[in-house]
Enzyme design. Structure first.
Site, PDB file in Angstrom:
ATOM      1  N   ASN A   1      -0.561  -5.893  10.677  1.00 48.03           N
ATOM      2  CA  ASN A   1      -1.531  -5.477   9.663  1.00 48.03           C
ATOM      3  C   ASN A   1      -2.095  -4.107  10.026  1.00 48.03           C
ATOM      4  O   ASN A   1      -2.015  -3.676  11.177  1.00 48.03           O
ATOM      5  CB  ASN A   1      -2.668  -6.511   9.574  1.00 48.03           C
TER       6      ASN A   1
ATOM      7  N   THR B   1      -1.969  -8.838   5.490  1.00 47.28           N
ATOM      8  CA  THR B   1      -3.013  -9.704   4.965  1.00 47.28           C
ATOM      9  C   THR B   1      -4.092  -9.898   6.022  1.00 47.28           C
ATOM     10  O   THR B   1      -3.784 -10.048   7.207  1.00 47.28           O
ATOM     11  CB  THR B   1      -2.455 -11.069   4.521  1.00 47.28           C
TER      12      THR B   1
ATOM     13  N   CYS C   1       0.677 -16.434 -28.465  1.00 48.83           N
ATOM     14  CA  CYS C   1       1.961 -17.057 -28.172  1.00 48.83           C
ATOM     15  C   CYS C   1       2.724 -17.269 -29.481  1.00 48.83           C
ATOM     16  O   CYS C   1       2.187 -17.834 -30.440  1.00 48.83           O
ATOM     17  CB  CYS C   1       1.738 -18.393 -27.470  1.00 48.83           C
TER      18      CYS C   1
ATOM     19  N   CYS D   1       3.264 -21.309 -30.118  1.00 47.99           N
ATOM     20  CA  CYS D   1       2.209 -22.249 -30.521  1.00 47.99           C
ATOM     21  C   CYS D   1       0.942 -21.583 -31.028  1.00 47.99           C
ATOM     22  O   CYS D   1       0.017 -22.269 -31.457  1.00 47.99           O
ATOM     23  CB  CYS D   1       1.874 -23.183 -29.359  1.00 47.99           C
TER      24      CYS D   1
ATOM     25  N   HIS E   1       0.072 -16.422  -6.028  1.00 49.01           N
ATOM     26  CA  HIS E   1      -0.939 -16.003  -7.006  1.00 49.01           C
ATOM     27  C   HIS E   1      -0.315 -15.557  -8.323  1.00 49.01           C
ATOM     28  O   HIS E   1      -0.964 -14.893  -9.134  1.00 49.01           O
ATOM     29  CB  HIS E   1      -1.804 -14.879  -6.426  1.00 49.01           C
TER      30      HIS E   1
ATOM     31  N   THR F   1       0.820  -1.215   0.000  1.00 52.21           N
ATOM     32  CA  THR F   1       0.000   0.000   0.000  1.00 52.21           C
ATOM     33  C   THR F   1       0.853   1.264   0.000  1.00 52.21           C
ATOM     34  O   THR F   1       0.573   2.224  -0.724  1.00 52.21           O
ATOM     35  CB  THR F   1      -0.938   0.005   1.229  1.00 52.21           C
TER      36      THR F   1
ATOM     37  N   ILE G   1       2.487  -0.596   8.181  1.00 53.97           N
ATOM     38  CA  ILE G   1       3.480  -1.662   8.027  1.00 53.97           C
ATOM     39  C   ILE G   1       4.868  -1.079   7.797  1.00 53.97           C
ATOM     40  O   ILE G   1       5.873  -1.595   8.300  1.00 53.97           O
ATOM     41  CB  ILE G   1       3.064  -2.603   6.884  1.00 53.97           C
TER      42      ILE G   1
END
Length: 230
Positions: free
Chosen positions: A202, A177, A136, A139, A103, A9, A220
């Site tokens: 947090n 988190t 791509c 391919c 992720h 942030t 933080i």
């Protein structure tokens, strides 16, 4: 260490669902984050590429990221698991072999067919040159950012690495988190059940504060350096 959006942030990166969040201000961006929509709706996919190609924002690691580098330099960092896709941990100097980007990352593009990855900037340059939906080059398959979208499975190897680190660590530090996103939030109680001390840092309360040995709420960038420098 487990990190979430809150550590970035102070680098100026907005969250997703807050008042000024990416998806709040642009609902179509949320649609593009669903793999089924991304694959089936070429217009949304093309506009998503244009949006990324036109984004000139440059984000830099902040004091929170830098504090974790000091932890690494002191040989105290076993593994850093991040829910973030912004690449700032790598930019700050975290060693790639210590990092689990659970992720994925926006720093790369990935073919949904053959799995080949390339720097995202290569795909964006093609968009700026006139390609509306870059394919791509190996391919001819569909490209997207190398992030885990809704509807996509996490990478089994990443889950395994995160679970092993959680069982082996003697301290679990959860930073930025809310610990509401599963399955990765489960690494905190997993570490606790294996004897680790749990510290949560947090901006606000989390759903696992009662589980923590220490829970600290505040900026933080202010709090994390004090913990690691102490």
């Amino acid at each position: 260490v487990l990190t979430g959006a809150g550590i970035s942030t102070d680098s100026g990166i907005p969250d997703f669902r807050g008042p000024k969040g990416i998806w709040t201000l642009n609902p179509e961006a949320e649609k593009a984050s669903n793999i089924n929509v991304y694959v089936s709706d070429s217009e949304i996919r093309q506009r998503n590429w244009q949006r990324m190609a036109q984004n000139n924002e440059i984000y830099e690691p902040n004091a929170g990221h830098d504090a974790l580098i000091r932890l690494q330099n002191r040989k105290k960092l076993h593994t850093l698991i991040t829910q973030n896709v912004d690449g700032l941990h790598l930019d700050s100097g975290i060693e790639e072999e210590k990092l689990v980007e659970i992720h994925g990352t926006t720093a790369k593009a990935k073919c949904l067919d053959c799995g080949k990855q390339l720097p995202i900037e290569e795909a964006l340059e093609r968009v700026r040159a006139g390609e509306v939906d870059p394919e791509c080059l190996s391919c001819g398959g569909m490209l997207k950012s190398a992030t885990i979208s809704f509807g996509q499975a996490l990478v089994p190897e990443d889950i395994y690495r995160a679970e092993v680190a959680s069982r082996e660590c003697d301290l679990m530090l959860a930073v930025g988190t809310t610990l509401e996103v599963y399955p990765i939030a489960s690494v905190v109680p997993l570490a606790k059940s294996n004897g680790a001390v749990v510290i949560i840092v947090n901006g606000s309360q989390t759903v696992m504060d009662d589980l923590a040995d220490v829970a600290l709420h505040g900026s933080i960038s202010d709090v994390l350096p004090q913990i690691i420098n102490s």
